[in-house]
Design a protein around this motif. Structure first.
Motif, PDB file in Angstrom:
ATOM      1  N   ASN A 205       0.689  -1.184   0.111  1.00 32.51           N
ATOM      2  CA  ASN A 205       0.152  -0.055   0.155  1.00 32.51           C
ATOM      3  C   ASN A 205       0.772   1.254  -0.020  1.00 32.51           C
ATOM      4  OD1 ASN A 205      -2.535  -1.334   0.206  1.00 32.51           O
ATOM      5  ND2 ASN A 205      -2.158  -1.790   2.415  1.00 32.51           N
ATOM      6  N   LEU A 206       0.484   2.166  -0.948  1.00 28.32           N
ATOM      7  CA  LEU A 206       1.548   3.295  -1.025  1.00 28.32           C
ATOM      8  C   LEU A 206       0.534   4.346  -0.758  1.00 28.32           C
ATOM      9  CD1 LEU A 206       3.439   2.620  -4.617  1.00 28.32           C
ATOM     10  CD2 LEU A 206       4.021   2.686  -2.106  1.00 28.32           C
ATOM     11  N   LYS A 207       1.056   5.346  -0.331  1.00 22.64           N
ATOM     12  CA  LYS A 207       0.404   6.829   0.153  1.00 22.64           C
ATOM     13  C   LYS A 207       0.162   7.609  -1.267  1.00 22.64           C
ATOM     14  CE  LYS A 207       1.671   7.171   4.706  1.00 22.64           C
ATOM     15  NZ  LYS A 207       2.498   8.081   5.571  1.00 22.64           N
ATOM     16  N   PRO A 208      -0.819   8.349  -1.762  1.00 24.24           N
ATOM     17  CA  PRO A 208      -0.891   8.973  -3.101  1.00 24.24           C
ATOM     18  C   PRO A 208       0.151  10.017  -3.024  1.00 24.24           C
ATOM     19  CG  PRO A 208      -3.072   8.746  -1.893  1.00 24.24           C
ATOM     20  CD  PRO A 208      -2.164   8.270  -0.949  1.00 24.24           C
ATOM     21  N   LEU A 209       0.627  10.267  -4.176  1.00 29.29           N
ATOM     22  CA  LEU A 209       1.427  11.743  -4.261  1.00 29.29           C
ATOM     23  C   LEU A 209       1.124  12.733  -4.069  1.00 29.29           C
ATOM     24  CD1 LEU A 209       3.206  10.358  -7.645  1.00 29.29           C
ATOM     25  CD2 LEU A 209       4.359  10.158  -5.381  1.00 29.29           C
ATOM     26  N   ASN A 210       1.927  13.738  -3.345  1.00 29.24           N
ATOM     27  CA  ASN A 210       1.123  15.099  -3.305  1.00 29.24           C
ATOM     28  C   ASN A 210       1.510  15.753  -4.579  1.00 29.24           C
ATOM     29  OD1 ASN A 210       4.074  16.089  -3.788  1.00 29.24           O
ATOM     30  ND2 ASN A 210       4.523  15.787  -1.734  1.00 29.24           N
ATOM     31  N   ASP A 211       0.887  17.071  -4.785  1.00 29.40           N
ATOM     32  CA  ASP A 211       0.710  17.434  -5.963  1.00 29.40           C
ATOM     33  C   ASP A 211       2.045  17.995  -6.756  1.00 29.40           C
ATOM     34  OD1 ASP A 211      -1.989  17.669  -5.984  1.00 29.40           O
ATOM     35  OD2 ASP A 211      -2.281  19.459  -5.465  1.00 29.40           O
ATOM     36  N   GLU A 212       3.099  18.209  -5.947  1.00 30.66           N
ATOM     37  CA  GLU A 212       4.369  18.605  -6.392  1.00 30.66           C
ATOM     38  C   GLU A 212       5.072  17.425  -6.835  1.00 30.66           C
ATOM     39  OE1 GLU A 212       8.823  20.343  -5.258  1.00 30.66           O
ATOM     40  OE2 GLU A 212       6.898  20.427  -3.478  1.00 30.66           O
ATOM     41  N   ASP A 213       4.940  16.272  -6.285  1.00 26.53           N
ATOM     42  CA  ASP A 213       5.678  15.075  -6.617  1.00 26.53           C
ATOM     43  C   ASP A 213       4.991  14.418  -7.918  1.00 26.53           C
ATOM     44  OD1 ASP A 213       7.639  15.276  -4.843  1.00 26.53           O
ATOM     45  OD2 ASP A 213       6.477  13.648  -3.278  1.00 26.53           O
ATOM     46  N   ALA A 214       3.320  14.556  -7.962  1.00 26.86           N
ATOM     47  CA  ALA A 214       2.873  14.146  -9.134  1.00 26.86           C
ATOM     48  C   ALA A 214       3.090  14.765 -10.431  1.00 26.86           C
ATOM     49  CB  ALA A 214       1.231  14.022  -8.671  1.00 26.86           C
ATOM     50  N   THR A 215       3.305  15.980 -10.022  1.00 24.73           N
ATOM     51  CA  THR A 215       3.587  16.900 -11.397  1.00 24.73           C
ATOM     52  C   THR A 215       4.918  16.579 -11.846  1.00 24.73           C
ATOM     53  OG1 THR A 215       2.072  18.624 -10.483  1.00 24.73           O
ATOM     54  CG2 THR A 215       3.950  19.300 -12.157  1.00 24.73           C
ATOM     55  N   THR A 216       5.975  16.304 -10.851  1.00 27.67           N
ATOM     56  CA  THR A 216       7.082  16.025 -11.391  1.00 27.67           C
ATOM     57  C   THR A 216       7.359  14.488 -12.166  1.00 27.67           C
ATOM     58  OG1 THR A 216       8.105  17.075  -9.554  1.00 27.67           O
ATOM     59  CG2 THR A 216       9.607  15.524 -10.367  1.00 27.67           C
ATOM     60  N   LEU A 217       6.556  13.582 -11.493  1.00 30.37           N
ATOM     61  CA  LEU A 217       6.396  12.311 -12.150  1.00 30.37           C
ATOM     62  C   LEU A 217       5.829  12.415 -13.730  1.00 30.37           C
ATOM     63  CD1 LEU A 217       6.740   9.295 -12.250  1.00 30.37           C
ATOM     64  CD2 LEU A 217       4.639   9.233 -10.826  1.00 30.37           C
ATOM     65  N   LEU A 218       4.823  13.385 -13.609  1.00 26.91           N
ATOM     66  CA  LEU A 218       4.150  13.414 -14.977  1.00 26.91           C
ATOM     67  C   LEU A 218       5.122  14.095 -16.083  1.00 26.91           C
ATOM     68  CD1 LEU A 218       1.660  13.433 -16.808  1.00 26.91           C
ATOM     69  CD2 LEU A 218       1.040  15.748 -15.845  1.00 26.91           C
TER      70      LEU A 218
ATOM     71  N   SER B 227       2.660  22.467 -20.295  1.00 23.30           N
ATOM     72  CA  SER B 227       2.289  23.822 -19.897  1.00 23.30           C
ATOM     73  C   SER B 227       1.411  23.659 -18.411  1.00 23.30           C
ATOM     74  CB  SER B 227       1.361  24.566 -20.652  1.00 23.30           C
ATOM     75  OG  SER B 227       0.178  23.809 -20.654  1.00 23.30           O
ATOM     76  N   VAL B 228       1.744  24.666 -17.650  1.00 19.62           N
ATOM     77  CA  VAL B 228       1.251  24.816 -16.435  1.00 19.62           C
ATOM     78  C   VAL B 228      -0.478  24.507 -16.705  1.00 19.62           C
ATOM     79  CG1 VAL B 228       0.560  26.241 -14.505  1.00 19.62           C
ATOM     80  CG2 VAL B 228       2.980  25.956 -15.393  1.00 19.62           C
ATOM     81  N   GLU B 229      -1.109  25.079 -17.561  1.00 13.65           N
ATOM     82  CA  GLU B 229      -2.456  25.004 -17.546  1.00 13.65           C
ATOM     83  C   GLU B 229      -3.064  23.768 -17.765  1.00 13.65           C
ATOM     84  OE1 GLU B 229      -0.174  27.206 -19.702  1.00 13.65           O
ATOM     85  OE2 GLU B 229      -0.930  29.018 -18.307  1.00 13.65           O
ATOM     86  N   VAL B 230      -2.078  22.701 -18.813  1.00 17.57           N
ATOM     87  CA  VAL B 230      -2.778  21.416 -18.847  1.00 17.57           C
ATOM     88  C   VAL B 230      -2.448  20.706 -17.706  1.00 17.57           C
ATOM     89  CG1 VAL B 230      -1.901  19.338 -20.055  1.00 17.57           C
ATOM     90  CG2 VAL B 230      -1.837  21.430 -21.382  1.00 17.57           C
ATOM     91  N   ILE B 231      -1.323  20.723 -16.800  1.00 20.38           N
ATOM     92  CA  ILE B 231      -1.389  20.307 -15.721  1.00 20.38           C
ATOM     93  C   ILE B 231      -2.447  20.441 -14.626  1.00 20.38           C
ATOM     94  CG2 ILE B 231       0.107  20.190 -13.383  1.00 20.38           C
ATOM     95  CD1 ILE B 231       2.654  20.356 -15.364  1.00 20.38           C
ATOM     96  N   LYS B 232      -2.898  21.748 -14.819  1.00 20.20           N
ATOM     97  CA  LYS B 232      -4.241  22.206 -13.815  1.00 20.20           C
ATOM     98  C   LYS B 232      -5.226  21.400 -14.198  1.00 20.20           C
ATOM     99  CE  LYS B 232      -2.163  26.502 -12.152  1.00 20.20           C
ATOM    100  NZ  LYS B 232      -2.430  27.742 -12.023  1.00 20.20           N
ATOM    101  N   LYS B 233      -5.586  21.295 -15.496  1.00 24.70           N
ATOM    102  CA  LYS B 233      -6.704  20.721 -16.116  1.00 24.70           C
ATOM    103  C   LYS B 233      -6.543  19.100 -15.722  1.00 24.70           C
ATOM    104  CE  LYS B 233      -7.789  23.619 -20.045  1.00 24.70           C
ATOM    105  NZ  LYS B 233      -8.072  23.902 -21.265  1.00 24.70           N
ATOM    106  N   LEU B 234      -5.548  18.592 -15.702  1.00 24.35           N
ATOM    107  CA  LEU B 234      -5.427  16.977 -15.425  1.00 24.35           C
ATOM    108  C   LEU B 234      -5.591  16.972 -13.957  1.00 24.35           C
ATOM    109  CD1 LEU B 234      -1.963  16.220 -17.307  1.00 24.35           C
ATOM    110  CD2 LEU B 234      -4.372  15.453 -17.979  1.00 24.35           C
ATOM    111  N   GLN B 235      -4.959  17.867 -13.172  1.00 23.43           N
ATOM    112  CA  GLN B 235      -5.454  17.608 -11.529  1.00 23.43           C
ATOM    113  C   GLN B 235      -6.585  17.848 -11.478  1.00 23.43           C
ATOM    114  OE1 GLN B 235      -2.577  20.769 -10.482  1.00 23.43           O
ATOM    115  NE2 GLN B 235      -0.954  19.187 -10.044  1.00 23.43           N
TER     116      GLN B 235
END
Length: 62
Positions: free
Chosen positions: A22-35, A49-57
């Motif tokens: 069982n893994l804890k979900p990534l925080n926003d910063e780590d998820a963005t880095t991985l993406l 782009s930041v806009e695309v990342i925000k839409k995905l989130q």
């Protein structure tokens, strides 16, 4: 497949697998880095782009 390991990730337990971790979900910063690290765009870059990342989130359709 010989000499290969496959990692399966899921938000829910998958039947048929004898070992789970069982893994804890990534925080926003780590998820963005991985993406950004693993994304490959059609032009070969991994800049998203930041806009695309925000839409995905937010789960918005593009």
């Amino acid at each position: 497949m010989p000499n290969y390991n496959i990692l399966v990730t899921s938000r829910t337990a998958l039947p048929g697998y004898s070992f789970t971790y069982n893994l804890k979900p990534l925080n926003d910063e780590d998820a963005t880095t991985l993406l950004c690290y693993s994304a490959s765009l059609q032009d070969g870059s991994s800049h998203i782009s930041v806009e695309v990342i925000k839409k995905l989130q937010l789960g918005d359709s593009m």
